[in-house]
Design an enzyme around this catalytic site. Structure first.
Site, PDB file in Angstrom:
ATOM      1  N   ASP A  57      -4.775  44.016  -4.362  1.00  0.00           N
ATOM      2  CA  ASP A  57      -3.501  43.703  -5.334  1.00  0.00           C
ATOM      3  C   ASP A  57      -2.264  43.342  -4.492  1.00  0.00           C
ATOM      4  O   ASP A  57      -1.212  43.652  -4.928  1.00  0.00           O
ATOM      5  CB  ASP A  57      -3.305  44.921  -5.948  1.00  0.00           C
ATOM      6  CG  ASP A  57      -4.396  45.193  -7.006  1.00  0.00           C
ATOM      7  OD1 ASP A  57      -5.350  44.440  -7.089  1.00  0.00           O
ATOM      8  OD2 ASP A  57      -4.316  46.153  -7.805  1.00  0.00           O
ATOM      9  N   LYS A 162      -9.005  41.926 -11.924  1.00  0.00           N
ATOM     10  CA  LYS A 162      -9.592  43.355 -12.343  1.00  0.00           C
ATOM     11  C   LYS A 162      -8.544  43.877 -13.385  1.00  0.00           C
ATOM     12  O   LYS A 162      -7.316  43.805 -13.006  1.00  0.00           O
ATOM     13  CB  LYS A 162      -9.819  44.278 -11.062  1.00  0.00           C
ATOM     14  CG  LYS A 162      -8.548  44.801 -10.386  1.00  0.00           C
ATOM     15  CD  LYS A 162      -8.858  45.593  -9.180  1.00  0.00           C
ATOM     16  CE  LYS A 162      -7.602  46.065  -8.425  1.00  0.00           C
ATOM     17  NZ  LYS A 162      -6.893  46.934  -9.247  1.00  0.00           N
ATOM     18  N   CYS A 195      -4.493  52.149  -6.754  1.00  0.00           N
ATOM     19  CA  CYS A 195      -5.404  51.131  -6.649  1.00  0.00           C
ATOM     20  C   CYS A 195      -6.333  51.173  -5.540  1.00  0.00           C
ATOM     21  O   CYS A 195      -7.708  50.884  -5.595  1.00  0.00           O
ATOM     22  CB  CYS A 195      -5.135  49.610  -7.029  1.00  0.00           C
ATOM     23  SG  CYS A 195      -4.487  49.496  -8.587  1.00  0.00           S
TER      24      CYS A 195
HETATM   25  C1  C5J Z   1      -1.804  49.205  -7.953  1.00  0.00           C
HETATM   26  C2  C5J Z   1      -0.322  50.114  -9.674  1.00  0.00           C
HETATM   27  N1  C5J Z   1      -2.374  48.178  -7.595  1.00  0.00           N
HETATM   28  N2  C5J Z   1       0.244  50.934  -8.690  1.00  0.00           N
HETATM   29  N3  C5J Z   1      -1.448  49.206  -9.252  1.00  0.00           N
HETATM   30  O1  C5J Z   1      -1.851  50.222  -7.354  1.00  0.00           O
HETATM   31  O2  C5J Z   1      -0.072  50.194 -10.767  1.00  0.00           O
END
Ligand code: C5J
Length: 260
Positions: A57, A162, A195
């Site tokens: 991400d 995802k 994540c």
């Molecule tokens: C991730 C989030 N990618 N913090 N998402 O960690 O909402």
């Protein structure tokens, strides 16, 4: 570039899997034998051809001002330090022919894959799907949903969309990894306690061994970063291993020039 399972495996001359009998190639591009990285709680093994690099991400929506991360009240500047070491690791992994998988958290434009509970969670200034400075917040195909320029995927790398925090939930990741014979995951990205942690836990339960690179994962909260990493390697590596990028680059080899 979005990729579908099964058609994205890099097979390049000099790939780790192809160099087991070629010490000259190893000297140029990285390890050929079962190499180990100095890590906590102990050495982490990199068996030839069984390693994938996961970049979780690294999206504009989490890293840039005005994106989803900031709408939740976070200081997105906390994540900036992750980019330079991750660029080095990405370049080294590319040079060594390691399988590379980028993930993106996000949802379909009609929000049909967005649970109502996730949609209404918290009190962000903009909710998922609302128009923001980089397009609709966390929606696939929007500028903000894509990966930051410094870490942009190149042809042959997998980009995995995802809907959840974990990279295994409602994705083809497990099938992709098993088809490629991957057993070891080098895990990077954001955010450490959300994540990254969810993915490492999912991977651990599925039998993968995870090495989390401490300077290549980031949190909006320094205390979560510290404790999140400690939780992974505690109790003899209850979820996995932790090392910094330097320890990996020592064995993987660092290309002299980093593109981009
Ligand atoms: C991730 C989030 N990618 N913090 N998402 O960690 O909402």
């Amino acid at each position: 570039m979005t990729s579908t399972p099964g058609d994205n495996r890099i097979v390049v001359p000099g790939a780790i899997a192809d160099r087991a009998d070629d010490p000259a190639a190893a000297a140029v591009a990285g390890p050929v034998a079962d190499t180990v990285v100095a890590a906590q709680p102990g050495p982490f093994s990199l068996p030839p051809g069984k390693v994938a690099l996961l970049l979780i991400d690294m999206q504009r929506d989490f890293l840039l001002p005005g994106g989803f991360g900031e709408t939740l009240g976070n200081d997105v500047g906390q994540l900036a330090a992750v980019v330079p070491p991750l660029q080095r690791v990405l370049a080294a992994a590319r040079a060594a022919g390691v399988m590379i998988i980028h993930t993106r958290e996000g949802h379909l434009a009609d929000l049909s894959d967005l649970p109502e509970a996730k949609h209404r969670r918290g009190a962000p200034s903009l909710r998922i799907g609302d128009p923001g400075p980089y397009g609709r917040i966390l929606i696939r195909g929007e500028y903000g949903h894509d990966i930051v320029d410094d870490l942009a995927p190149v042809d042959g790398e997998i980009v995995l969309d995802k809907p959840g925090k974990g990279a295994f939930y409602n994705t083809g990741l497990d099938d992709i990894l098993r088809a490629a014979g991957i057993t070891q995951l080098v895990v990077t990205g954001v955010t450490t306690e959300v994540c990254v942690h969810t993915t490492v836990r999912e991977a651990n339960d599925r039998g993968y061994e995870c090495l989390v690179l401490s300077d290549c994962v980031g949190s909006y909260f320094p205390e979560f970063q510290r404790v999140g990493l400690a939780m992974i390697s505690a109790q003899g590596g209850i979820f996995g291993w932790v090392a910094d990028s330097g320890a990996l680059l020592e064995v993987l080899g660092e290309p002299a020039v980093i593109a981009g």
